[in-house]
Structures are given as structure tokens and as C-alpha cells.
Write a protein that holds these residues in place. Structure first.
Motif, PDB file in Angstrom:
ATOM      1  N   ASP A 141     -44.353 -37.168  45.301  1.00 46.12           N
ATOM      2  CA  ASP A 141     -42.803 -36.614  44.905  1.00 46.12           C
ATOM      3  C   ASP A 141     -41.933 -37.941  45.390  1.00 46.12           C
ATOM      4  OD1 ASP A 141     -43.595 -34.474  43.965  1.00 46.12           O
ATOM      5  OD2 ASP A 141     -43.123 -33.180  45.483  1.00 46.12           O
ATOM      6  N   THR A 152     -36.631 -31.850  37.871  1.00 44.50           N
ATOM      7  CA  THR A 152     -36.121 -30.365  38.483  1.00 44.50           C
ATOM      8  C   THR A 152     -35.153 -30.629  39.372  1.00 44.50           C
ATOM      9  OG1 THR A 152     -37.298 -28.389  38.985  1.00 44.50           O
ATOM     10  CG2 THR A 152     -37.650 -30.286  40.225  1.00 44.50           C
ATOM     11  N   ASN A 194     -48.269 -27.967  44.668  1.00 46.26           N
ATOM     12  CA  ASN A 194     -47.434 -26.914  44.356  1.00 46.26           C
ATOM     13  C   ASN A 194     -47.917 -25.604  45.498  1.00 46.26           C
ATOM     14  OD1 ASN A 194     -46.328 -27.943  42.100  1.00 46.26           O
ATOM     15  ND2 ASN A 194     -48.426 -27.190  41.153  1.00 46.26           N
ATOM     16  N   THR A 218     -45.969 -25.143  38.842  1.00 53.02           N
ATOM     17  CA  THR A 218     -44.658 -25.578  39.250  1.00 53.02           C
ATOM     18  C   THR A 218     -43.716 -24.420  39.074  1.00 53.02           C
ATOM     19  OG1 THR A 218     -43.887 -26.571  37.125  1.00 53.02           O
ATOM     20  CG2 THR A 218     -44.914 -27.875  38.748  1.00 53.02           C
ATOM     21  N   GLN A 243     -39.691 -23.952  37.813  1.00 52.42           N
ATOM     22  CA  GLN A 243     -38.985 -24.972  37.070  1.00 52.42           C
ATOM     23  C   GLN A 243     -37.774 -23.839  36.206  1.00 52.42           C
ATOM     24  OE1 GLN A 243     -41.976 -28.205  35.781  1.00 52.42           O
ATOM     25  NE2 GLN A 243     -39.992 -28.953  35.850  1.00 52.42           N
ATOM     26  N   LEU A 270     -45.507 -34.113  38.457  1.00 56.63           N
ATOM     27  CA  LEU A 270     -45.869 -33.144  37.779  1.00 56.63           C
ATOM     28  C   LEU A 270     -47.482 -33.359  37.500  1.00 56.63           C
ATOM     29  CD1 LEU A 270     -45.478 -30.668  36.056  1.00 56.63           C
ATOM     30  CD2 LEU A 270     -45.424 -32.212  34.246  1.00 56.63           C
TER      31      LEU A 270
END
Length: 387
Positions: free
Chosen positions: A204, A160, A243, A110, A112, A173
Motif C-alpha cells: 500500500d 479509496t 484485506n 476490500t 470501499q 488492489l
């Protein structure tokens, strides 16, 4: 609206239940058993097709992914250690003094702020990501299915920020048993046009829906989402597949950092630009000069010039450094000095642009190729606002 045989699809109902009364999680806790017991106490019947969304913070705590940070400097050191590749950095003033926020690519893939590290609701500790979020989700899924005797999916969620939008949201995640992407490629839209690129990030979306009712900071780290059972898939890959790889990442470096990296400046912008954008002109010009100089001169004659800020940053003076070209270099000193000056000025234009500034350059040459008088003056003006 999807259509089958010319008829509208039936309406769908999505529900999300927060599970209350979950005991405090600490390193070594049996997280699965603790969550299952809380579900039973809340008398929530887990059904086939449910998705259990668990906050990554409690997963990390149970795995012992906690570190100590006595001050801001120690926290930033932990961020550096968790960073796979820095993307951007900005400075701000925190309650405990000057601080730097780094946006970074993490081991989980990710991108972040603070590499995903969290200090909220952690009893003074710093919470890292779970070591392998997808593996954590898979382990929880096995435990939940054994306890409740149903087929379900698990999402390990984290919060995030979002580019171009204010506020934070929850995303997947880690995940297990769920098709995280719902590809619409090759499917017709409502007008019959074949879709070519659309992929819905349903994992998500489920995590974000769950966050409307749960919240680790509110003592509600678990939610049950019902109504998306058609997305369950035993062999589905984990959330890592959501991702975007670096090769497809159009924004893998911040705009200032991209300029500095291209010019071979030392690392990310340092000191980082202010997060609030309130750096004065002198600070911005000084940072631009440092980046324009770079680590080494890559153009012949570039090292024969010195740059210095005049006054409060409204002018930059360029002066001959007095350095001599080594005998082994073949170029004519005057030609190489002129080429080096041109390269240096263009580098400076580039770094000033990254700071929201632009320059006018006034050349006044003497017969020997040097600036007439003491120095060459570069006058600066602020770029027009584009907001």
C-alpha cells in the motif's frame, strides 16, 4: 533506523517515475504491450527490483469490465450487484438528485465506497474492479519480465477513502512478485524492545508513493517505483492477503446499521442517514421508530402497542393497539403488555442513541395497567455534542 552489529543501516533512496504518452485503453487492448511501448518511448530503463504500479482502471478497461448506467438508480443497482456484504449507507444530494452511497465489502475482499465502482474518466461508462486483481497483476508481471528481461513486481492500484481521515489514497488492489506485508514481529525496535504486532503494509505504501506522480484521470496510469527491490519475492501471495478478514474486522458494520441489524430491522438504515449529518429531528426520530418496530415483535406483548411521532419529533406517543393475545399464549394479558411495552421502549432508546438522540420517559399508569389518558409520552432531547 535499523541497526546491524551496532552500526546504522545505509540510507535508502526511493524514486517514482510516471510514464507519459500511454495510448487510450479500451476493451480488448493489449495492455502489457501498450504500457511497455510507452516505457520504451519515455526511455525509462527498467531494472531488476523495480515495481511497476498500474492503475486498476486501465486494467479493468482492457478486461472489458465496463457497464452502462443511464442514471443514478442504475448506478446504484450496479453497486448492489458488486456488493458481497453491505457495511453502511448514507444519503446525499447529487447533481442529478437524491442519491445513496453504500460502503461495501467487494468480491476482491476490500471494503470501499460504492463497492469500488468508478465513473470518472470512463467516457460515461462505469468501471468495475478487475475480475481477479491478483491474477491481473501476475499476468502483467509475466509480460513485463519477458519484454524487459528483468525481475520485477507489479501492483494494481486503486483509490479509496480512509476511516477517521479526510482524502483518498492509493492502495494495492492486486499484486504479484512482492511481499505486501513486512512483518516486524519478533524484531527489536530502536530501544531493543521486541515488537509483537507491527506489520508494515509496504504494498500500500508503494502504491501511495506512485500515486504522487501518476493518476489515471491525468492520463498517467503507470509509474515505476525504484528502491524497494529487497521486497521482491517470487512466491509472495497477492494483495488479497492484506484485506483484514471479517472475523478480525472491528468495524464490519456502520454504527447505525449495527443497531438496526441487532434489532432485526429490515436491512440497512432506510432511508439512510444523511452523509452530511443534517437530517432534522423528525427524520431521525422517524427512522429510529421504524428500526425499533423491527420486522416482528420478539417479546410477548410488544405488538400490543403503537408508536407515533407527535408534532415535529419532540415527542413520541405510545398507545395500546387494541390487539388481543391469542388464546394459545399462556401469559397474563396485563403482564405481557407491560413486558412488551418495556421491551419496545428499550428498543427505542437504542435506536435513538444511534441517531445521536436520547429520551426521557414519563410513565403515568392507570389502575388497569394502561397509560393514564390517551397515551404514554416519551420526551426527547438532543444528545450533547462531543466534537
Amino acid at each position: 533506523m535499523n541497526r546491524e552489529a551496532g552500526r546504522p543501516a545505509p540510507s535508502r533512496l526511493l524514486t517514482a517515475y510516471a510514464v507519459s504518452g500511454i495510448e487510450r485503453i479500451s476493451p480488448g487492448s493489449d495492455l502489457c504491450a501498450t504500457l511497455c511501448a510507452a516505457i520504451d518511448r519515455n526511455r525509462i530503463e527498467i531494472k531488476d527490483g523495480d515495481v511497476l504500479v498500474v492503475a486498476s482502471k486501465v486494467v479493468a478497461k482492457a478486461e472489458g469490465r465496463l457497464r452502462e448506467a443511464a442514471d443514478r438508480r442504475a448506478f446504484e443497482s450496479l453497486v448492489d450487484a458488486a456488493t458481497v456484504r453491505p457495511v453502511a449507507a448514507r444519503s446525499f444530494t447529487a447533481a442529478d438528485g437524491p442519491a445513496v452511497v453504500t460502503v461495501a465489502r467487494t468480491a476482491a475482499g476490500t471494503v470501499q465506497a460504492a463497492a469500488g465502482l468508478d465513473r470518472s474518466n470512463a467516457e460515461g461508462a462505469v468501471v468495475l474492479h478487475p475480475a481477479d486483481p491478483d491474477a491481473s497483476a501476475a499476468a502483467l508481471r509475466r509480460g513485463f519480465e519477458k519484454w524487459f528481461g528483468v525481475a520485477l513486481a507489479v501492483i494494481v492500484s486503486d483509490s479509496t477513502s480512509r476511516p477517521w481521515r479526510r482524502g483518498v489514497f492509493d492502495f494495492a488492489l492486486g499484486s504479484a512478485g512482492l511481499a505486501g506485508l513486512d512483518s516486524q514481529r519478533g524484531e527489536p525496535d530502536d530501544s531493543g524492545r521486541v515488537q509483537l504486532v507491527t506489520e508494515r503494509a509496504v504494498a500500500d505504501e508503494i502504491a501511495a508513493a506512485a500515486d504522487l506522480v501518476k493518476g489515471a484521470a491525468r492520463g498517467l496510469p503507470l509509474a515505476v517505483v525504484r528502491g524497494v527491490g529487497d521486497l521482491l519475492a517470487d512466491s509472495a501471495p497477492g494483495a488479497r492477503t492484506l484485506n483484514r478478514p471479517e472475523s478480525e474486522d472491528w468495524f464490519r458494520t456502520g454504527h447505525v446499521e449495527a443497531v438496526h441489524a441487532a434489532l432485526d430491522a429490515a436491512g440497512l438504515a432506510h432511508p439512510p442517514a444523511s452523509a452530511s449529518g443534517d437530517d432534522d429531528v423528525l427524520t431521525r426520530v422517524s427512522r429510529a421508530l421504524a428500526a425499533a418496530r423491527g420486522r416482528t415483535g420478539r417479546t410477548p406483548g410488544q405488538d400490543h402497542w403503537r408508536l407515533r411521532v407527535d408534532g415535529a419529533g419532540s415527542r413520541i406517543l405510545v398507545q395500546r393497539s387494541g390487539a388481543q393475545i391469542p388464546p394459545e399464549e399462556d401469559g397474563h394479558p396485563l403482564v405481557e403488555s407491560a413486558i412488551g411495552l418495556g421491551a419496545l421502549v428499550e428498543r427505542l432508546h437504542t435506536t435513538l442513541h444511534a441517531e445521536g438522540l436520547r429520551a426521557r420517559v414519563r410513565y403515568d399508569w392507570a389502575a388497569d395497567g394502561a397509560p393514564r389518558g390517551a397515551a404514554l409520552a416519551i420526551e426527547l432531547e438532543l444528545a450533547p455534542d462531543r466534537e
